[in-house]
Design an enzyme around this catalytic site. Sequence first.
Site, PDB file in Angstrom:
ATOM      1  N   ASP A 191       7.576  71.685  19.716  1.00  0.00           N
ATOM      2  CA  ASP A 191       7.764  72.444  20.967  1.00  0.00           C
ATOM      3  C   ASP A 191       6.542  73.293  21.326  1.00  0.00           C
ATOM      4  O   ASP A 191       6.669  74.333  21.971  1.00  0.00           O
ATOM      5  CB  ASP A 191       8.993  73.377  20.856  1.00  0.00           C
ATOM      6  CG  ASP A 191      10.290  72.600  20.735  1.00  0.00           C
ATOM      7  OD1 ASP A 191      11.254  73.179  20.200  1.00  0.00           O
ATOM      8  OD2 ASP A 191      10.334  71.430  21.139  1.00  0.00           O
TER       9      ASP A 191
ATOM     10  N   GLY B  56      22.603  61.795  27.400  1.00  0.00           N
ATOM     11  CA  GLY B  56      21.718  61.107  28.327  1.00  0.00           C
ATOM     12  C   GLY B  56      21.726  61.608  29.753  1.00  0.00           C
ATOM     13  O   GLY B  56      21.390  60.861  30.682  1.00  0.00           O
TER      14      GLY B  56
ATOM     15  N   ILE C 223       9.443  63.296  16.038  1.00  0.00           N
ATOM     16  CA  ILE C 223       8.542  62.242  16.522  1.00  0.00           C
ATOM     17  C   ILE C 223       7.428  62.040  15.507  1.00  0.00           C
ATOM     18  O   ILE C 223       6.730  62.982  15.137  1.00  0.00           O
ATOM     19  CB  ILE C 223       7.955  62.613  17.901  1.00  0.00           C
ATOM     20  CG1 ILE C 223       9.100  62.809  18.908  1.00  0.00           C
ATOM     21  CG2 ILE C 223       6.982  61.536  18.374  1.00  0.00           C
ATOM     22  CD1 ILE C 223      10.040  61.609  19.027  1.00  0.00           C
TER      23      ILE C 223
ATOM     24  N   HIS D 249      12.458  70.830  27.094  1.00  0.00           N
ATOM     25  CA  HIS D 249      13.091  71.818  26.197  1.00  0.00           C
ATOM     26  C   HIS D 249      13.886  72.786  27.045  1.00  0.00           C
ATOM     27  O   HIS D 249      13.373  73.288  28.058  1.00  0.00           O
ATOM     28  CB  HIS D 249      12.029  72.561  25.369  1.00  0.00           C
ATOM     29  CG  HIS D 249      12.623  73.514  24.389  1.00  0.00           C
ATOM     30  ND1 HIS D 249      13.242  73.094  23.224  1.00  0.00           N
ATOM     31  CD2 HIS D 249      12.747  74.859  24.424  1.00  0.00           C
ATOM     32  CE1 HIS D 249      13.709  74.156  22.580  1.00  0.00           C
ATOM     33  NE2 HIS D 249      13.422  75.229  23.284  1.00  0.00           N
TER      34      HIS D 249
END
Length: 206
Positions: free
Chosen positions: A150, A11, A93, A109
């Site tokens: 990506d 995180g 996702i 990314h």
Amino acid sequence: MKIAVLVSGGGTNLQAIIDRVADGTLANVEIVGVISNNPGVYALTRAANAGIPAFVVSPKSFPDRAAFNLALKEKVESLGAELVVLAGCLVKIPEILIDAYPNRILNIHPALIPAFSGAGFYGLHVHEAALARGVKISGATVHFVNKDLDAGPILLQKAVEVREDDTPETLQRRIMEEAEWKLLPEAIRLVAEGKVQVVDGKVHID
Ligand code: GRF
């Protein structure tokens, strides 16, 4: 702008966003929730420390992938999120979430897409490949998420030098410090201020 942040691990990118909201750089942004696919990760602690509602929505908790996909979409929508931010998120996702949030999902990314991106290029693997190829610069990219991994429209990129004595870990750290933790909050600011348009797959910033 209400944002939901999806995480999977430490995180540090979430923390960068939390810190920018706190210092007023992201004055018109509210983190309405943090969602992790993994329980017990430090990103959830960071959310709790910041008083942000945190949730675990894990594929392992559902009978099949479709049920997980629906649960994730419904959790994001129940929070009233207007923008979804993938901050070190390693879960695929679901298309139903991408369809519900067209050009409203951002991903960070840790490379200069299209380099070192796509299947298998996540976390340290990205930096191992960059060092193996002998590139002199790498960096980070913030892009909108579409159905190709990506490969969505690129919003921001920042180059970072690769040093002779770099290891995957030292390169990762430098890219996080010099690129990721700056780019992601900046990307959120631009979107929140309505300064970003996507036309024919290309991003235009006012
Ligand atoms: C890091 O490798 C970062 O480059 C990528 O996800 C990993 C963990 O990020 N985006 P975080 O510390 O969980 O934000």
